[in-house]
Design an enzyme around this catalytic site. Sequence first.
Site, PDB file in Angstrom:
ATOM      1  N   ASP A 179      -7.444  -1.553  -0.261  1.00  0.00           N
ATOM      2  CA  ASP A 179      -6.546  -2.568   0.294  1.00  0.00           C
ATOM      3  C   ASP A 179      -7.358  -3.850   0.445  1.00  0.00           C
ATOM      4  O   ASP A 179      -8.371  -3.873   1.142  1.00  0.00           O
ATOM      5  CB  ASP A 179      -6.021  -2.091   1.661  1.00  0.00           C
ATOM      6  CG  ASP A 179      -4.921  -2.982   2.205  1.00  0.00           C
ATOM      7  OD1 ASP A 179      -4.986  -4.212   1.998  1.00  0.00           O
ATOM      8  OD2 ASP A 179      -4.007  -2.447   2.861  1.00  0.00           O
ATOM      9  N   HIS A 189       0.804  -1.227   0.000  1.00  0.00           N
ATOM     10  CA  HIS A 189       0.000   0.000   0.000  1.00  0.00           C
ATOM     11  C   HIS A 189       0.836   1.276   0.000  1.00  0.00           C
ATOM     12  O   HIS A 189       0.295   2.374  -0.204  1.00  0.00           O
ATOM     13  CB  HIS A 189      -0.974  -0.016   1.189  1.00  0.00           C
ATOM     14  CG  HIS A 189      -2.300   0.632   0.883  1.00  0.00           C
ATOM     15  ND1 HIS A 189      -3.445   0.411   1.621  1.00  0.00           N
ATOM     16  CD2 HIS A 189      -2.673   1.505  -0.095  1.00  0.00           C
ATOM     17  CE1 HIS A 189      -4.443   1.127   1.111  1.00  0.00           C
ATOM     18  NE2 HIS A 189      -3.997   1.794   0.072  1.00  0.00           N
ATOM     19  N   GLU A 247      -1.932  -4.871  -1.921  1.00  0.00           N
ATOM     20  CA  GLU A 247      -1.639  -5.857  -0.858  1.00  0.00           C
ATOM     21  C   GLU A 247      -2.011  -7.289  -1.218  1.00  0.00           C
ATOM     22  O   GLU A 247      -2.051  -8.150  -0.344  1.00  0.00           O
ATOM     23  CB  GLU A 247      -2.261  -5.454   0.486  1.00  0.00           C
ATOM     24  CG  GLU A 247      -1.704  -4.161   1.074  1.00  0.00           C
ATOM     25  CD  GLU A 247      -0.274  -4.264   1.607  1.00  0.00           C
ATOM     26  OE1 GLU A 247       0.264  -5.393   1.725  1.00  0.00           O
ATOM     27  OE2 GLU A 247       0.327  -3.201   1.897  1.00  0.00           O
ATOM     28  N   HIS A 303       4.270   0.772   4.439  1.00  0.00           N
ATOM     29  CA  HIS A 303       2.884   0.475   4.018  1.00  0.00           C
ATOM     30  C   HIS A 303       1.876   0.736   5.145  1.00  0.00           C
ATOM     31  O   HIS A 303       0.668   0.737   4.891  1.00  0.00           O
ATOM     32  CB  HIS A 303       2.736  -0.934   3.423  1.00  0.00           C
ATOM     33  CG  HIS A 303       2.703  -2.066   4.407  1.00  0.00           C
ATOM     34  ND1 HIS A 303       2.153  -3.293   4.110  1.00  0.00           N
ATOM     35  CD2 HIS A 303       3.176  -2.164   5.674  1.00  0.00           C
ATOM     36  CE1 HIS A 303       2.267  -4.099   5.165  1.00  0.00           C
ATOM     37  NE2 HIS A 303       2.893  -3.438   6.113  1.00  0.00           N
ATOM     38  N   ASP A 333      -9.680  -0.327   4.021  1.00  0.00           N
ATOM     39  CA  ASP A 333      -8.549  -0.953   4.691  1.00  0.00           C
ATOM     40  C   ASP A 333      -8.979  -1.580   6.002  1.00  0.00           C
ATOM     41  O   ASP A 333      -9.881  -1.068   6.669  1.00  0.00           O
ATOM     42  CB  ASP A 333      -7.474   0.115   4.994  1.00  0.00           C
ATOM     43  CG  ASP A 333      -6.061  -0.410   4.857  1.00  0.00           C
ATOM     44  OD1 ASP A 333      -5.706  -1.352   5.593  1.00  0.00           O
ATOM     45  OD2 ASP A 333      -5.313   0.121   4.014  1.00  0.00           O
ATOM     46  N   HIS A 378      -6.710  -1.646   8.248  1.00  0.00           N
ATOM     47  CA  HIS A 378      -5.795  -0.893   9.114  1.00  0.00           C
ATOM     48  C   HIS A 378      -5.937   0.608   8.867  1.00  0.00           C
ATOM     49  O   HIS A 378      -6.496   1.024   7.848  1.00  0.00           O
ATOM     50  CB  HIS A 378      -4.351  -1.331   8.839  1.00  0.00           C
ATOM     51  CG  HIS A 378      -4.184  -2.821   8.826  1.00  0.00           C
ATOM     52  ND1 HIS A 378      -4.274  -3.561   7.668  1.00  0.00           N
ATOM     53  CD2 HIS A 378      -3.983  -3.708   9.833  1.00  0.00           C
ATOM     54  CE1 HIS A 378      -4.120  -4.848   7.960  1.00  0.00           C
ATOM     55  NE2 HIS A 378      -3.949  -4.976   9.259  1.00  0.00           N
ATOM     56  N   ASP A 412      -7.005  -6.302   2.116  1.00  0.00           N
ATOM     57  CA  ASP A 412      -7.172  -6.831   3.473  1.00  0.00           C
ATOM     58  C   ASP A 412      -8.401  -6.274   4.193  1.00  0.00           C
ATOM     59  O   ASP A 412      -8.718  -6.696   5.307  1.00  0.00           O
ATOM     60  CB  ASP A 412      -5.888  -6.705   4.299  1.00  0.00           C
ATOM     61  CG  ASP A 412      -5.518  -5.283   4.692  1.00  0.00           C
ATOM     62  OD1 ASP A 412      -6.404  -4.422   4.775  1.00  0.00           O
ATOM     63  OD2 ASP A 412      -4.319  -5.050   4.941  1.00  0.00           O
ATOM     64  N   ASP A 457      -3.316   2.738   8.395  1.00  0.00           N
ATOM     65  CA  ASP A 457      -2.266   3.198   7.465  1.00  0.00           C
ATOM     66  C   ASP A 457      -1.902   4.656   7.713  1.00  0.00           C
ATOM     67  O   ASP A 457      -1.525   5.389   6.794  1.00  0.00           O
ATOM     68  CB  ASP A 457      -2.687   3.002   5.997  1.00  0.00           C
ATOM     69  CG  ASP A 457      -2.675   1.531   5.595  1.00  0.00           C
ATOM     70  OD1 ASP A 457      -2.416   0.670   6.456  1.00  0.00           O
ATOM     71  OD2 ASP A 457      -2.929   1.240   4.409  1.00  0.00           O
TER      72      ASP A 457
HETATM   73 MN   LIG Z   1      -3.406  -0.614   3.646  1.00  0.00          MN
END
Ligand SMILES: [Mn+2]
Length: 333
Positions: free
Chosen positions: A260, A129, A305, A173, A156, A158, A262, A160
């Site tokens: 992303d 990312h 990712e 990332h 995402d 997360h 994830d 980030d």
């Molecule tokens: Mn990310």
Amino acid sequence: MVAPEIKTADSKRDGEKSHETEASASPGRKKIDSVTLIYVPLHLGGSHRGVSMGPAAMRVAELPESIERLGFKIAEEVDIQVPYSVCWWDKQSPAKCVPEIGQVSQDVAEAVEAALTKGTIPITIGGDHSLAIGSIAGVSSYYRKLKQNWGLIWFDAHGDINTPESSESGNVHGMPLAVSLGNGDRRLTELQGFSPKVQPHRSVLIGIRDVDPPEREFIDQSGITPYTMRDIDHLGIGRVTDLALGACGSDVAGLHVSFDIDVIDPDIAPGVSTPSRGGLNYRESHLALTLLAESQLIRAIDIVELNPAFDMQNKTAKLAVELILASLGQRIL
Ligand SMILES: [Mn+2]
């Protein structure tokens, strides 16, 4: 009898078509029919080198062919060069590989801005990312020259939004949103000669569930709009996506969607570097992107990712291809 149902669907479609025609007539909202694919096999922002195989897996999953079947032209396929050697952790910064990521980001920014200038939709395919530092710089530079507002929608698990100081791993990332907001190593924040790149009050984070303690404070202070998995559980992804569009404002000329993989639950998208349970399901991820596509505002997409080393029979890559098609407006009827 199924006939009445079919008629309903058809008339709805006709209605939407006439709306599209109307939108085409107004400047700046012309239906875009070509994309630029920008492949970025970048692994330097994270700890798992398999992410560098993401672009190859997307090609194996027939990304270009699928986009063409949807009716888009591929204006160009760009392969960004990424140094594969393991970079040195230079002593100037607690963030890893900053000079190398800075060079890649510069190349990505130029490719994205060129793609936008040619009237195509840049789709930047990762890679980790940290490549969004470059793609967002490119989008930002493009709209800055036009003196137009644009919105950022970031999917995402997360945040980030770490800084070199707050990050425990030093992995870039985990920092691209912070960099885009102007916080981080100056060699990254100052890309293209200006900072910040994003307008925080037109930026939205969707699907977060794994947030570091310092990131909570950064999100709160930043002025961006966060929608956590709790919000999605409560309101539903449709409502959250509508709210996200509202948060970007009615005066944006375009949207950058940074996706992303994830953000999706690892049960259905196992091929990612940093999986986190409790993510979007198959239909939720499609619906979010379909609704954004229906806004006709998407002007740039990152898909990042994907880590084929952790995937099963390329199923996460195939899902990622489907999601790009949803972002480009593929519909059931
Ligand atoms: Mn990310």
